[in-house]
Scaffold this active site. Sequence first.
Site, short mmCIF file in Angstrom:
data_model
loop_
_atom_site.label_atom_id
_atom_site.label_comp_id
_atom_site.label_asym_id
_atom_site.label_seq_id
_atom_site.Cartn_x
_atom_site.Cartn_y
_atom_site.Cartn_z
N ARG A 111 18.81 -12.98 20.77
CA ARG A 111 17.36 -13.18 20.80
C ARG A 111 16.68 -12.83 19.47
O ARG A 111 15.52 -13.16 19.25
CB ARG A 111 16.72 -12.40 21.95
N CYS B 92 9.77 -9.14 34.66
CA CYS B 92 9.01 -8.41 33.63
C CYS B 92 9.32 -8.93 32.23
O CYS B 92 8.75 -8.45 31.25
CB CYS B 92 9.29 -6.91 33.72
N HIS C 258 10.47 -8.07 19.17
CA HIS C 258 9.41 -7.17 19.64
C HIS C 258 8.09 -7.37 18.90
O HIS C 258 7.04 -7.06 19.43
CB HIS C 258 9.90 -5.73 19.65
N GLU D 7 19.15 -8.10 34.12
CA GLU D 7 19.08 -8.74 32.80
C GLU D 7 20.44 -9.06 32.23
O GLU D 7 20.58 -9.38 31.07
CB GLU D 7 18.22 -7.91 31.83
N ARG E 60 7.95 0.49 28.58
CA ARG E 60 9.14 0.57 27.73
C ARG E 60 9.20 1.98 27.12
O ARG E 60 8.71 2.20 26.01
CB ARG E 60 9.08 -0.48 26.62
N ARG F 268 10.58 2.25 32.76
CA ARG F 268 11.95 1.82 32.49
C ARG F 268 12.58 2.94 31.66
O ARG F 268 12.02 3.34 30.63
CB ARG F 268 11.91 0.50 31.72
N ASN G 31 14.19 -11.74 29.05
CA ASN G 31 14.48 -11.81 27.61
C ASN G 31 15.97 -11.60 27.37
O ASN G 31 16.63 -12.38 26.69
CB ASN G 31 13.69 -10.74 26.84
N ASP G 32 16.48 -10.52 27.95
CA ASP G 32 17.91 -10.27 27.78
C ASP G 32 18.75 -11.20 28.65
O ASP G 32 19.82 -11.63 28.24
CB ASP G 32 18.24 -8.81 28.09
C1 PEP Z 1 13.87 -8.14 29.05
O1 PEP Z 1 14.99 -8.05 28.55
O2 PEP Z 1 13.43 -9.18 29.58
C2 PEP Z 1 12.97 -6.97 29.06
C3 PEP Z 1 11.85 -6.99 29.75
O3 PEP Z 1 13.30 -5.88 28.32
P1 PEP Z 1 13.19 -5.80 26.70
O4 PEP Z 1 12.45 -7.01 26.24
O5 PEP Z 1 12.49 -4.54 26.40
O6 PEP Z 1 14.63 -5.78 26.31
MG MG Z 2 15.80 -6.11 28.14
#
Ligand code: PEP
Ligand code: MG
Length: 541
Positions: free
Chosen positions: A461, A498, A188, A427, A293, A329, A450-451
Amino acid sequence: MTVLEGKSVYGGIAIGKIEILVKEDRTVKRSTVEDPEAEKERFTLAKEAAKKQLQELYDKALKEVGEANAMIFDVHQMMLDDLDYIESITNMIESQNVNAEFAVATTGDNFSQMFASMEDAYMKERAADVKDISNRVIAILQGREDDALHSQEPVILVAEDLAPSETVQLDKSRVLSFVTRLGSTNSHTAILARTMNIPALIGIAFTEEINGKMAVVDGFAGKLIIEPEEDVLKEYQARKEEEEKKKKLLLELKGKENVTLDGKRIQLYANIGGVSDVANVLTNDAGGIGLFRSEFLYLESDTYPTEEEQFKAYKTVAETMAGKKVIIRTLDIGADKQADYFELGQEENPAMGYRAIRICLERPEIFKTQLRAIYRASHYGTIGIMFPMIISVSEVKRIKEIVQEVKESLDEQGIPYGEVELGVMIETPAAVMISDLLASEVDFFSIGTNDLTQYTLAIDRQNAKLEAFYDSHHEALMRMIKMVVDNGHREGCWVGICGELGADTELTETFLRMGVDELSVTPSMVLKVRDAIRRVDLSKA
Ligand code: PEP
Ligand code: MG
């Protein structure tokens, strides 16, 4: 001159002094107090101490820079004696039994927003002052001498690692760049650096001695150059100017459409973590918010944010976006985003653990509070809701039942709400594989790459050691995205991305060819992605 090599998580050049972040708990947390009278007394004492500090600053400034420049400290003292301000704080302590720090922080925020929205330029300027005096009182209440950042000048912030709960509290206007020893490309902190549009490095093995030294962050080559030689510094200054010119050129794309050379349009939205990011969304001309978020509201607090607090935040965002779409979300707490009061406990494998929708479905009282707040806010703008970490159709059916209960209770109470689109985040590989079934349950899909990358490639990650294996363009992911788009479209769902991959301009054409309907990216990337879209010609093979 010393050069430390690491990995870049966001490009750019920063030049300035290094400050190593000394960690201390600066969160203003809400807690319940037994004796509100004693708490009010604590506030009064802190306020008086703050005034004393300001008088000292006034005297010093008067001698050093003259009366005109010293005036501000006089104004601040007067503001601390403002009856409305004091009453708002003491009333809050009395009626809600909350701690003084929280009452001061909340009042400071409210007053500052009120000033900021005024027409009069002089009054508008008071927004920053009221924040300033509130922070001073809070620092005294917390027994802190000053800020987490000691320097008043913007600095290159160096730290072991930065948790989301720490970055939310930083005075971001004083950070030129983030440099950490730990952390990963998709942490993050990296996302925050992209939001702030400042270079960031990870994997830098620094020592305490670099504190206070002049340095250059080369966010393109992943280098931290300490005490650069004259010619090196000159070269970087020139490159920095070049970068700024490029940024200015991108600004010319403001107000332009997200359309390819052959006329295909795509929605381009932005991701935010809280109310304060909305200004960035508007400055960068995003068409909406594709990912809010919401868990950051929970991370900023030391107890569950109330329906009213959440309502205010969502309403402000919806109103500020003035009818443009805002997709919230629902709470995605757990894994790397921990808040103690949830008492989630230690887990062997938190990323694959008790998080996000799993918590919401097991603790529906938390979920319903959030849904009520979102639905109430939907009356003031165009809101959509999406749910994180979905793995099954039964989860979605259960969510829809809870949503229905929330709507019925609002109906009974005569509370208005708007039309709200419902979507799921794709995800997990499970969600991809059943996206045909999920599509008939919802209005839209938003792919959280990302997930999805983490679970598909089995790569944590957060784990810096695995950076070399993290292939965000992996064919498995590309196929998954295509499959989700096709399955979504068959059932009339729109499909967006996203995750961070949405901003990867090497893939913009691929996504357009796949038929992706929306990309939601960090605000600072909107114009860059718009530029990439406008260069694509889908009529050419
Ligand atoms: C993701 O997982 O791609 C996502 C947008 O959510 P976060 O990064 O907040 O887990
Ligand atoms: Mg995510």
